[in-house]
Write a protein that holds these residues in place. Sequence first.
Motif, PDB file in Angstrom:
ATOM      1  N   ARG B 219       0.832  -1.201   0.000  1.00 27.09           N
ATOM      2  CA  ARG B 219       0.000   0.000   0.000  1.00 27.09           C
ATOM      3  C   ARG B 219       0.865   1.249   0.000  1.00 27.09           C
ATOM      4  N   GLN B 223       0.881   4.285  -2.593  1.00 29.00           N
ATOM      5  CA  GLN B 223       0.611   5.608  -2.039  1.00 29.00           C
ATOM      6  C   GLN B 223       1.712   6.592  -2.448  1.00 29.00           C
ATOM      7  N   TRP B 225       3.903   6.316  -4.876  1.00 28.46           N
ATOM      8  CA  TRP B 225       4.043   6.480  -6.329  1.00 28.46           C
ATOM      9  C   TRP B 225       2.888   7.308  -6.887  1.00 28.46           C
ATOM     10  N   GLN B 226       1.658   6.835  -6.674  1.00 29.19           N
ATOM     11  CA  GLN B 226       0.531   7.489  -7.331  1.00 29.19           C
ATOM     12  C   GLN B 226      -0.064   8.602  -6.484  1.00 29.19           C
ATOM     13  N   GLY B 227      -0.079   8.409  -5.173  1.00 29.35           N
ATOM     14  CA  GLY B 227      -0.693   9.410  -4.314  1.00 29.35           C
ATOM     15  C   GLY B 227       0.190  10.639  -4.156  1.00 29.35           C
ATOM     16  N   GLU B 228       1.506  10.394  -3.968  1.00 29.12           N
ATOM     17  CA  GLU B 228       2.391  11.510  -3.693  1.00 29.12           C
ATOM     18  C   GLU B 228       3.317  11.829  -4.851  1.00 29.12           C
ATOM     19  N   GLY B 229       3.241  11.034  -5.917  1.00 25.06           N
ATOM     20  CA  GLY B 229       4.094  11.272  -7.084  1.00 25.06           C
ATOM     21  C   GLY B 229       5.570  11.094  -6.791  1.00 25.06           C
ATOM     22  N   SER B 466      -3.886  -2.780 -14.952  1.00 23.36           N
ATOM     23  CA  SER B 466      -3.110  -1.691 -15.552  1.00 23.36           C
ATOM     24  C   SER B 466      -2.779  -1.933 -17.013  1.00 23.36           C
TER      25      SER B 466
END
Lengths: 346, 523
Positions: B219, B223, B225-229, B466
Motif C-alpha cells: 500500500r 501511495q 508512487w501514485q498518491g504523492e508522485g 493496468s
Amino acid sequence: MKRITSTTLKGASAGLMVVSISTAVGAGLAQQAPVEIGVYSGRHYNTDKELYRQFTARTGIRVKVLESKDDAVIERLKSEGRNSPADVLVLVDAARLDIATDQGLFQPSRSAALERDVPANLRDSKGRWFGLTRRVRAVVVNPKLVNPATIRTYADLANPALKGKLCLRERKSPYNQSLVASQMILRGESTTRAWVRGMVANVKQPFFTSDTPLARAVARGECGVGVVNSYYVARMLSGAGGAEDKRLAQQVKIVYVNPSHVNISGAGVTRYAKNPQAAIKLIEFLASPTGGRGYAEANNEYPLRGVGNNPYLKGFGTFRADGVSVEQIGSRTRAATKAMEADGWK
Amino acid sequence: MAALATAERVTAVKGPPPMRRASLTAAVVLVSALALLPVLMLVGYALLAPGSSTLQLGAEGLEQVVNTVVLVVGVGLIGAVVGTANGWLTACCHFPGRRWLRLAQVLPLAAPAFVLATVLVDLGSRWGYRFHGIGWAVLLLSLTTYTYVFLLSTESFSMSGHRQLEACRSLGVGPWGSFRRVALPLALPSIGAGVALSGMEVVNELGAVEMLGVPTLSRGILQRWQGEGDLQGAVGLALIALVMVSLLVGAERWLRHRSRRWNMGHEGTSSLQWQLSGWRCYTAQLLTVVPPVVSLAIPLTWLVMSLDHLQSDSLEELVALTLRSLGLALAAAVVTVVAAVLLAIARRWLPQPFLRQLTFVAGMGYAIPGTVLALALMLIGGPLGLSPLLLLLWGYSDRFLAVSKGGLDAALERIPPSVDEAATGLGCSWSQVLKRVHLPLLKGPMLVGALLVFVDTVKELPLTFSLRPFDFDTLAVRVYQYAGDERVSTALIPALLIVALGLVAAVALMPSLERLGSGADQS
C-alpha cells in the motif's frame, strides 16, 4: 533561374499529387472504416457503456473503452506517450483532473456546445477538460445521537462535543484529500490543520476504508456523524443494496453544510489523440443534457446544472457550492495529504 | 528399501562438454533477461529521475514494514501448520471423505483475498461488527494462501510414500511417528517452498489489506508512487519488499539444502495408507473440512442474505468475462511452466555458477508488487508500442515464474543426479534426458505449478488492471471495480465464477495427481 523554377514547379506538383492521392486514399479509407475513438475512464458503470452505444448510434463513431482507476489511467497514458490509443480521458476527481492537466496529458479544445452546456467554473479555461457530473461531500447524521442543526459547516465536525461520535474514511480517499485541499483554500493552512486535528481527536477509531459501511455505522448508531459522498446514501435509499440497507439509509439525515465541497468528474481530449474531432463530439454528448443525465444518474450524482430528476437527491435538498476551482484544489492536494498524515488522519 | 542419499553439496550433472548445451544456455539467458528487464528498468528509472531523494521511511513507512513482517510471519506459521497437516492427512491417511476433502483444499486458493475481505467488511457493517485490523488480515490471508503449502507438501508426501510407510510399520512406528520422523523431514523443502510462496503473496497483497485498513508495504508503494508522485520513494519501498522476499527465498533454499535427499523413482500410496478411525478420523475430517468450508461460506452467506437484491451482468457479458480470464490464465500457465522447466533444468545442467545464480534471480519477479511490475512494463512497452496483451503475458510469467519454479526445484532435487549421469552415459543429450527422464518424473510438480499459475492468473489484479487492452475486462477486474464502487451485490457473481474456474482447474488436475501417486505401484 528558369530551370530552378521549373524544377520547383515539378517538385511542387509532384508533391501536390502525392498529397491529393493520399487525401483521396485517406478519404476513401475514412468512408470504408468507421471512425473509432479510445476512451480511458476512471468511471465504471455498466450504464456508461449503454451511453457510448447511444453515441455510436447517433454519430457512427465507435467507442473503445478501458475502465480503470484515475491514477492508473493517468500513469498508463503518461507511459504510452505518442503511442497511446486513447483519444478521451475521463477522470472522477478534481485533483486528478488538475494533475493530468499539469502533466500535459490533455490538449486544448474549443467547442461552442461545451461552452454552452458546461458552466465556466466547471471547465478548464483553456478547454483542456470539461466537467461532466458533480458529487457533494456531505455530512451524514444520526438524528438520535446528534442534532443535525448543530452541523452547519465542516468546521463544526471539530467541535469537542462530537468526541467519539465522528466517523471518517481513511486519508487515502481522494474525496477526503480534495475536501481538505478545498478547506485550505477557503480557510488557510493553519486553521485547516487545527480543524483536522480537532476532527481526528473526535474520531471513533478505526478509520473506515469505504463510505457505505461508514454510512451504515451512522445509521446503526455506532457513530453519530460521518462524512460521505451523498451518492452512496442515495444508492442505499434506492434499494440497490437490499431492503435492510434501504431501511438503514432512512435512519440517517444528509446535511449539506454551507458552503459544501463539490467534487467533479470530467473529461478532456488527450494530447496525442488520433481523432480529436470525434473525441470532442463524445465529450459534447456526455455533457449535453441527454448524455449528461445518463452519466449522472448511473451513480446518483448531480448533473452539471440543478438537481436533475433523481428523487433521492431531491430529498437531500439543495446545496451551495464553495466555489473553489478545480485548479485550486489540484494545487493543494499534495499539501493537504501531507498535513492529514502529520495530523494523525490514518 | 528406497534409495535415499544425502549429498554434501550440489554438483551439476557431469556429461558432455558445456558447448553442447549452448542452446540451453541461450534459452536461459533469454528467459532470465526477460524476467529481469522490468526490475532493471525500474531501478534505472528511479535513479535517473530528477530530484533523487534518499529513502525516508518515517513513522508510517516503519509501520508498513512492521505490519508486513507480522503478516508474513503469522500467515507463514498458520499456513505451514494447516497446509502440512492437510497435505499429509489427505495423502497418507485414509478416512471417509478423504478424496473430496483433498480436492476441496484448492477452494480457498481460488477465492481471491480481496473478495473475501470486501464481503466480510460488508457483512460486518450490516451486522454491526467491524472486520478491521491485522488479526483479521492474518487469518484471511492464511486461509487464502495455505493451499500453496498444501499442494507442494501433499505432492511430496504422495511421492515419497509407500515404502517408508512399509518400513515404519515393520518397525512398529505409528501414523504420528511416521509423519514426524520420516515424512515431515522429507517434505521440508516443499513445505519451505510453499511457505515462501505464501509469504511472497502476502507481501504483494493489496486489495484485502486495503479493505481491512492495514498499512503494508504494497500500500505504501502505491501511495508514494501514485498518491504523492514520489517514484523514488516508491521504488525504495519496493526494494525493501524485494529484500524481504529474497530472505524468504534464501530461507527456503537453506532449508532445502539442509534436508537434501534424493529419492529414487516415485512410489505410490494408494494401497497403503494409514487407516484413521475414532477421534483421529474426526480430527482429520475437521482439520481438512474447515478451511474450504469457511472460504466458501463467506461469499455464500452474503449470497443468501442478498438474494433479494442480487444484480448481475448479462449472461453474454459474464461468458465473455469468463472466456477472457480462462484464455489469459491458460496462456500464462503454459508460458510460465515452460519457462520454469527451462530454468529449473538449467540449474541442474549448467556448470557455470553465474548462470545458476541467474536462474535463481530470475525467479524474483514474484517479489515485485504487481503495481510496480505493471509500471515497469508500461515503461518498456509504452514507448515501443508493444501490444498490451503481450505485455500482460510477460507480466504474468514474470510474476508467477517462482510459483511454478519453486515446486519444480524441490522435485528435481529429489531425483538423484545418478539418473541423469546414467542417461548421459548412454549418449542422451540434455534435451533427450529432459524428455525421457525428467519430464515424466516432473509431471506432478508441473501440473501443480500450472494449476497455481492458472488460479493466480484468474485472480490476478494489478497487472491485468493496468495493462489490459480496450474492452478487455476479466472477472477479477470486474469484481474489483464493483467492490471498489462498494457495489458488492454486483461483484458477487463474477467473484463466484473466479472460484468456480479455480475449482474446475483443480478438479481437472487432481485425478492426474492421484494417478501419479498410485501409477508407479502397478508398474
